[in-house]
Design a protein around this motif. Structure first.
Motif, PDB file in Angstrom:
ATOM      1  N   TYR A  48       0.833  -1.205   0.000  1.00  0.00           N
ATOM      2  CA  TYR A  48       0.000   0.000   0.000  1.00  0.00           C
ATOM      3  C   TYR A  48       0.870   1.257   0.000  1.00  0.00           C
ATOM      4  N   GLY A  49       1.958   1.228   0.749  1.00  0.00           N
ATOM      5  CA  GLY A  49       2.840   2.380   0.814  1.00  0.00           C
ATOM      6  C   GLY A  49       3.614   2.606  -0.474  1.00  0.00           C
ATOM      7  N   GLU A  50       3.795   1.550  -1.281  1.00  0.00           N
ATOM      8  CA  GLU A  50       4.573   1.673  -2.513  1.00  0.00           C
ATOM      9  C   GLU A  50       3.714   1.938  -3.748  1.00  0.00           C
ATOM     10  N   ILE A  51       2.396   1.939  -3.584  1.00  0.00           N
ATOM     11  CA  ILE A  51       1.515   2.138  -4.743  1.00  0.00           C
ATOM     12  C   ILE A  51       1.775   3.489  -5.404  1.00  0.00           C
ATOM     13  N   ARG A  52       2.024   4.510  -4.599  1.00  0.00           N
ATOM     14  CA  ARG A  52       2.258   5.842  -5.163  1.00  0.00           C
ATOM     15  C   ARG A  52       3.523   5.878  -6.021  1.00  0.00           C
ATOM     16  N   LYS A  53       4.550   5.138  -5.596  1.00  0.00           N
ATOM     17  CA  LYS A  53       5.815   5.124  -6.344  1.00  0.00           C
ATOM     18  C   LYS A  53       5.804   4.073  -7.449  1.00  0.00           C
ATOM     19  N   GLY A  54       4.863   3.138  -7.376  1.00  0.00           N
ATOM     20  CA  GLY A  54       4.829   2.049  -8.351  1.00  0.00           C
ATOM     21  C   GLY A  54       5.321   0.750  -7.709  1.00  0.00           C
ATOM     22  N   ILE A  55       4.587  -0.318  -7.942  1.00  0.00           N
ATOM     23  CA  ILE A  55       4.935  -1.600  -7.335  1.00  0.00           C
ATOM     24  C   ILE A  55       6.189  -2.162  -8.003  1.00  0.00           C
ATOM     25  N   LYS A  56       7.130  -2.608  -7.178  1.00  0.00           N
ATOM     26  CA  LYS A  56       8.368  -3.170  -7.696  1.00  0.00           C
ATOM     27  C   LYS A  56       8.125  -4.554  -8.288  1.00  0.00           C
ATOM     28  N   PRO A  57       8.849  -4.907  -9.360  1.00  0.00           N
ATOM     29  CA  PRO A  57       8.674  -6.247  -9.958  1.00  0.00           C
ATOM     30  C   PRO A  57       8.992  -7.377  -8.982  1.00  0.00           C
ATOM     31  N   GLU A  58       9.805  -7.100  -7.966  1.00  0.00           N
ATOM     32  CA  GLU A  58      10.097  -8.132  -6.962  1.00  0.00           C
ATOM     33  C   GLU A  58       8.836  -8.600  -6.256  1.00  0.00           C
ATOM     34  N   MET A  59       7.836  -7.714  -6.152  1.00  0.00           N
ATOM     35  CA  MET A  59       6.582  -8.093  -5.510  1.00  0.00           C
ATOM     36  C   MET A  59       5.809  -9.104  -6.347  1.00  0.00           C
ATOM     37  N   TYR A  60       5.951  -9.021  -7.681  1.00  0.00           N
ATOM     38  CA  TYR A  60       5.337 -10.027  -8.547  1.00  0.00           C
ATOM     39  C   TYR A  60       5.956 -11.392  -8.267  1.00  0.00           C
ATOM     40  N   ALA A  61       7.279 -11.392  -8.123  1.00  0.00           N
ATOM     41  CA  ALA A  61       7.980 -12.649  -7.850  1.00  0.00           C
ATOM     42  C   ALA A  61       7.575 -13.219  -6.494  1.00  0.00           C
ATOM     43  N   LEU A  62       7.497 -12.358  -5.478  1.00  0.00           N
ATOM     44  CA  LEU A  62       7.111 -12.801  -4.148  1.00  0.00           C
ATOM     45  C   LEU A  62       5.684 -13.354  -4.150  1.00  0.00           C
ATOM     46  N   SER A  63       4.774 -12.669  -4.825  1.00  0.00           N
ATOM     47  CA  SER A  63       3.386 -13.132  -4.905  1.00  0.00           C
ATOM     48  C   SER A  63       3.296 -14.477  -5.612  1.00  0.00           C
ATOM     49  N   THR A  64       4.114 -14.666  -6.644  1.00  0.00           N
ATOM     50  CA  THR A  64       4.128 -15.942  -7.362  1.00  0.00           C
ATOM     51  C   THR A  64       4.612 -17.070  -6.463  1.00  0.00           C
ATOM     52  N   VAL A  65       5.678 -16.813  -5.712  1.00  0.00           N
ATOM     53  CA  VAL A  65       6.205 -17.825  -4.784  1.00  0.00           C
ATOM     54  C   VAL A  65       5.160 -18.179  -3.738  1.00  0.00           C
ATOM     55  N   MET A  66       4.510 -17.171  -3.174  1.00  0.00           N
ATOM     56  CA  MET A  66       3.490 -17.412  -2.153  1.00  0.00           C
ATOM     57  C   MET A  66       2.314 -18.193  -2.719  1.00  0.00           C
ATOM     58  N   PHE A  67       1.932 -17.891  -3.959  1.00  0.00           N
ATOM     59  CA  PHE A  67       0.815 -18.593  -4.582  1.00  0.00           C
ATOM     60  C   PHE A  67       1.110 -20.081  -4.713  1.00  0.00           C
ATOM     61  N   PHE A  68       2.304 -20.414  -5.188  1.00  0.00           N
ATOM     62  CA  PHE A  68       2.634 -21.824  -5.391  1.00  0.00           C
ATOM     63  C   PHE A  68       2.867 -22.559  -4.069  1.00  0.00           C
ATOM     64  N   VAL A  69       3.379 -21.858  -3.057  1.00  0.00           N
ATOM     65  CA  VAL A  69       3.535 -22.482  -1.738  1.00  0.00           C
ATOM     66  C   VAL A  69       2.173 -22.829  -1.151  1.00  0.00           C
ATOM     67  N   ILE A  70       1.224 -21.884  -1.240  1.00  0.00           N
ATOM     68  CA  ILE A  70      -0.124 -22.137  -0.738  1.00  0.00           C
ATOM     69  C   ILE A  70      -0.807 -23.233  -1.545  1.00  0.00           C
ATOM     70  N   LEU A  71      -0.561 -23.245  -2.861  1.00  0.00           N
ATOM     71  CA  LEU A  71      -1.132 -24.294  -3.715  1.00  0.00           C
ATOM     72  C   LEU A  71      -0.626 -25.680  -3.303  1.00  0.00           C
ATOM     73  N   LEU A  72       0.677 -25.774  -3.026  1.00  0.00           N
ATOM     74  CA  LEU A  72       1.252 -27.051  -2.587  1.00  0.00           C
ATOM     75  C   LEU A  72       0.690 -27.485  -1.232  1.00  0.00           C
ATOM     76  N   LEU A  73       0.488 -26.518  -0.329  1.00  0.00           N
ATOM     77  CA  LEU A  73      -0.091 -26.840   0.969  1.00  0.00           C
ATOM     78  C   LEU A  73      -1.521 -27.356   0.824  1.00  0.00           C
ATOM     79  N   LEU A  74      -2.287 -26.714  -0.045  1.00  0.00           N
ATOM     80  CA  LEU A  74      -3.662 -27.156  -0.277  1.00  0.00           C
ATOM     81  C   LEU A  74      -3.700 -28.559  -0.875  1.00  0.00           C
TER      82      LEU A  74
END
Length: 257
Positions: A217-243
């Motif tokens: 939320y704090g970075e929206i004004r400056k623009g979301i960093k591409p690293e956040m896309y990578a982090l979200s992808t990792v979290m998605f697949f970790v949660i998918l594996l847990l499910l």
């Protein structure tokens, strides 16, 4: 004709739900920082992700907060569900009424109320956020465990007591295995809700405390960093594996037996 329409309807729902996630995954491998221009395949964002101290710190705080609040909420929720299950019908209705209030209450109302409470008695910081997350997780845990308690065959528990087992042994040998799926469901739901929450966290966190949601939320004004896309992808697949593990491992064990 109706069969095809149903499939089309389900397909549209799945596309609507998962198309944004697919775009997010693609962007995590895009060499360009632009969201509309493909600059080639790269793993640079994943490499820089693990060297970005701000993101790693926020991620660590988020995970620690989620696990701690989920564990404590699960313990309290289990005790609460056991108490409600042994109440009379009228008392159960009253308790369920109060349990459901936080579920339908707006997050902003809960967040402001907790913030005012903490300002009066406790300095805002990690502890205040932890207490806030425990507070809104407990009702969900209770609602996950209570139906399982209703399905428990009390005659087995009473038979174990008659055969000489004390209350603690009878509970952990008879009742606990029967309600374990509800306990795990409540725990994982609490973890998910805690990691996903923004509004309550935003109002109850103090200076120097950042979770992934508040950091983004704090970075929206400056623009979301591409690293956040990578982090979200990792979290998605970790949660998918847990499910997948939670849903398919128990069925394999039953098949093996």
């Amino acid at each position: 004709m109706i069969k095809h329409l149903r499939r089309l309807y389900i397909g549209l729902i799945l596309i609507f739900l998962y198309a944004p996630i697919a775009v997010l995954i693609v962007l995590s491998f895009n060499a360009s920082k632009s969201r509309v221009v493909w600059g080639g395949f790269t793993l640079d964002w994943y490499k820089s992700l693990f060297t970005n101290e701000i993101i790693i710190s926020a991620f660590g705080t988020t995970v620690l907060l989620a696990l701690l609040s989920a564990f404590i909420a699960t313990v309290i929720g289990l005790l609460g569900a056991l108490g409600i299950n042994h109440m009379r019908r009228r008392q159960t209705q009253i308790m369920m009424f109060f349990t459901n209030i936080p579920l339908v209450n707006a997050d902003i109302v809960t967040g402001i109320a907790l913030m005012l409470w903490f300002i009066r008695f406790l300095p805002l910081g990690f502890i205040s956020v932890l207490l806030a997350h425990i507070t809104f997780n407990i009702p969900y845990v209770i609602l996950c465990i209570l139906p399982k308690l209703k399905q428990v065959d009390t005659s087995q528990y009473e038979a174990a007591r008659d055969l000489g087992a004390n209350a603690k042994t009878a509970f952990f040998k008879i009742v606990f295995p029967s309600i374990l799926p509800g306990i795990l469901s409540g725990f994982f739901m609490a973890v998910t809700l805690s990691m996903d929450d923004f509004v309550i966290t935003y109002f109850t966190k103090g200076a120097g405390v950042n979770t992934l949601s508040t950091m983004i939320y704090g970075e929206i004004r400056k623009g979301i960093k591409p690293e956040m896309y990578a982090l979200s992808t990792v979290m998605f697949f970790v949660i998918l594996l847990l499910l997948l593990a939670v849903n398919f491992l128990p069925s394999r064990k039953k098949t093996a037996k």
